[in-house]
Design a protein around this motif. Structure first.
Motif, PDB file in Angstrom:
ATOM      1  N   ILE A  82       0.855  -1.008  -0.224  1.00 32.16           N
ATOM      2  CA  ILE A  82       0.163  -0.111  -0.241  1.00 32.16           C
ATOM      3  C   ILE A  82       1.445   1.262  -0.117  1.00 32.16           C
ATOM      4  N   LEU A  83       0.900   1.916  -1.404  1.00 34.86           N
ATOM      5  CA  LEU A  83       1.639   3.274  -1.299  1.00 34.86           C
ATOM      6  C   LEU A  83       0.216   4.874  -0.906  1.00 34.86           C
ATOM      7  N   GLU A  84       1.256   5.270   0.481  1.00 30.16           N
ATOM      8  CA  GLU A  84       0.481   6.473   1.075  1.00 30.16           C
ATOM      9  C   GLU A  84       0.978   7.595   0.203  1.00 30.16           C
ATOM     10  N   PHE A  85       1.463   7.728  -1.028  1.00 32.47           N
ATOM     11  CA  PHE A  85       2.409   8.448  -1.511  1.00 32.47           C
ATOM     12  C   PHE A  85       1.473  10.458  -1.750  1.00 32.47           C
ATOM     13  N   GLY A  86      -0.367   9.936  -1.684  1.00 34.73           N
ATOM     14  CA  GLY A  86      -1.285  11.075  -1.950  1.00 34.73           C
ATOM     15  C   GLY A  86      -1.621  10.976  -3.887  1.00 34.73           C
ATOM     16  N   PHE A  87      -0.747  10.715  -4.367  1.00 38.26           N
ATOM     17  CA  PHE A  87      -0.649  10.575  -5.829  1.00 38.26           C
ATOM     18  C   PHE A  87      -1.874  12.132  -6.174  1.00 38.26           C
ATOM     19  N   TRP A  88      -0.694  13.433  -6.370  1.00 42.58           N
ATOM     20  CA  TRP A  88      -1.407  14.009  -6.571  1.00 42.58           C
ATOM     21  C   TRP A  88      -1.685  14.799  -7.823  1.00 42.58           C
ATOM     22  N   ALA A 146      -5.521  21.951  -2.867  1.00 48.41           N
ATOM     23  CA  ALA A 146      -7.000  21.540  -3.863  1.00 48.41           C
ATOM     24  C   ALA A 146      -6.300  21.973  -4.555  1.00 48.41           C
ATOM     25  N   ALA A 147      -5.676  23.399  -5.052  1.00 43.99           N
ATOM     26  CA  ALA A 147      -5.464  24.439  -6.339  1.00 43.99           C
ATOM     27  C   ALA A 147      -4.574  22.784  -7.267  1.00 43.99           C
ATOM     28  N   LEU A 148      -3.793  22.331  -7.270  1.00 47.53           N
ATOM     29  CA  LEU A 148      -2.894  21.572  -7.354  1.00 47.53           C
ATOM     30  C   LEU A 148      -3.551  19.893  -7.826  1.00 47.53           C
ATOM     31  N   PHE A 149      -4.432  19.614  -7.152  1.00 49.88           N
ATOM     32  CA  PHE A 149      -5.161  18.232  -7.353  1.00 49.88           C
ATOM     33  C   PHE A 149      -5.487  17.459  -8.132  1.00 49.88           C
ATOM     34  N   GLU A 150      -4.973  17.103  -8.488  1.00 48.36           N
ATOM     35  CA  GLU A 150      -5.695  16.567 -10.169  1.00 48.36           C
ATOM     36  C   GLU A 150      -6.683  15.080  -9.276  1.00 48.36           C
ATOM     37  N   ALA A 151      -8.102  15.415  -9.645  1.00 49.46           N
ATOM     38  CA  ALA A 151      -9.213  14.050  -8.594  1.00 49.46           C
ATOM     39  C   ALA A 151      -9.064  13.267 -10.159  1.00 49.46           C
ATOM     40  N   PRO A 152      -8.998  11.760  -9.919  1.00 50.01           N
ATOM     41  CA  PRO A 152      -9.219  10.862 -10.667  1.00 50.01           C
ATOM     42  C   PRO A 152     -10.217  10.772 -11.370  1.00 50.01           C
TER      43      PRO A 152
END
Length: 169
Positions: A82-88, A146-152
């Motif tokens: 399990i990778l908890e990198f955030g993956f933004w 939040a502005a940088l985050f690319e939601a899947p």
């Protein structure tokens, strides 16, 4: 890159946890680690344990690259990770999905979609309790994240293996 071709990859899986600070990645990861079982790799915990500034981007990048190499070794041995990198960003999610598939293991994406106001509340609570070495994340920082985050999007989510477990996707 695989380290051998003799591992028991058929039993392994990679789980990517995607979300902003305070979304519940660590809580979910701890639960999944016990259920699967799996090895949980969390850069924030490693940085804090090493006494490194959690906001040191160069140290985080170096650590995440090393943890990924370790994850590849574990996956090749048949151990779920399990990778908890955030993956933004989608590019980093695509990179890990394709690399794990090249190792012959299924890849799950658990997206924790939490409203910004709730994220801020959780992070403030965690900071007040001294979590993560009390690394302060302000509301302004959260808004920037939040502005940088690319939601899947749904088309991306469909590229990952489905999970029969609750939590995230």
């Amino acid at each position: 890159m695989p380290f051998s071709t003799t591992g028991q990859r058929g039993s392994a899986r990679l789980v990517l946890l995607c979300g902003l600070p305070g979304s519940g990645k660590t809580t979910l990861a701890r639960r999944l680690a016990a259920e699967l079982p799996a090895v949980r790799l969390c850069p924030d915990e490693w940085l804090a344990a090493l006494g490194t500034d959690l906001f040191d981007e160069a140290a985080r990048d170096l650590l995440e690259r090393r943890l990924w190499r370790h994850a590849e070794e574990l996956l090749d041995l048949g151990v779920s990770v399990i990778l908890e990198f955030g993956f933004w960003g989608r590019a980093e999610r695509d990179e890990k999905r394709l690399a794990a598939r090249a190792l012959g293991v299924p890849v799950e994406l658990r997206y924790l979609d939490v409203r910004l106001e709730e994220l801020c509340r959780r992070v403030e609570e965690r900071t007040a309790a001294g979590g993560w070495g009390a690394a302060p994340i302000t509301r302004a920082m959260m808004a920037g994240y939040a502005a940088l985050f690319e939601a899947p999007a749904e088309d991306e989510l469909s590229l990952f293996d489905a999970s029969d477990r609750n939590g995230g996707r």
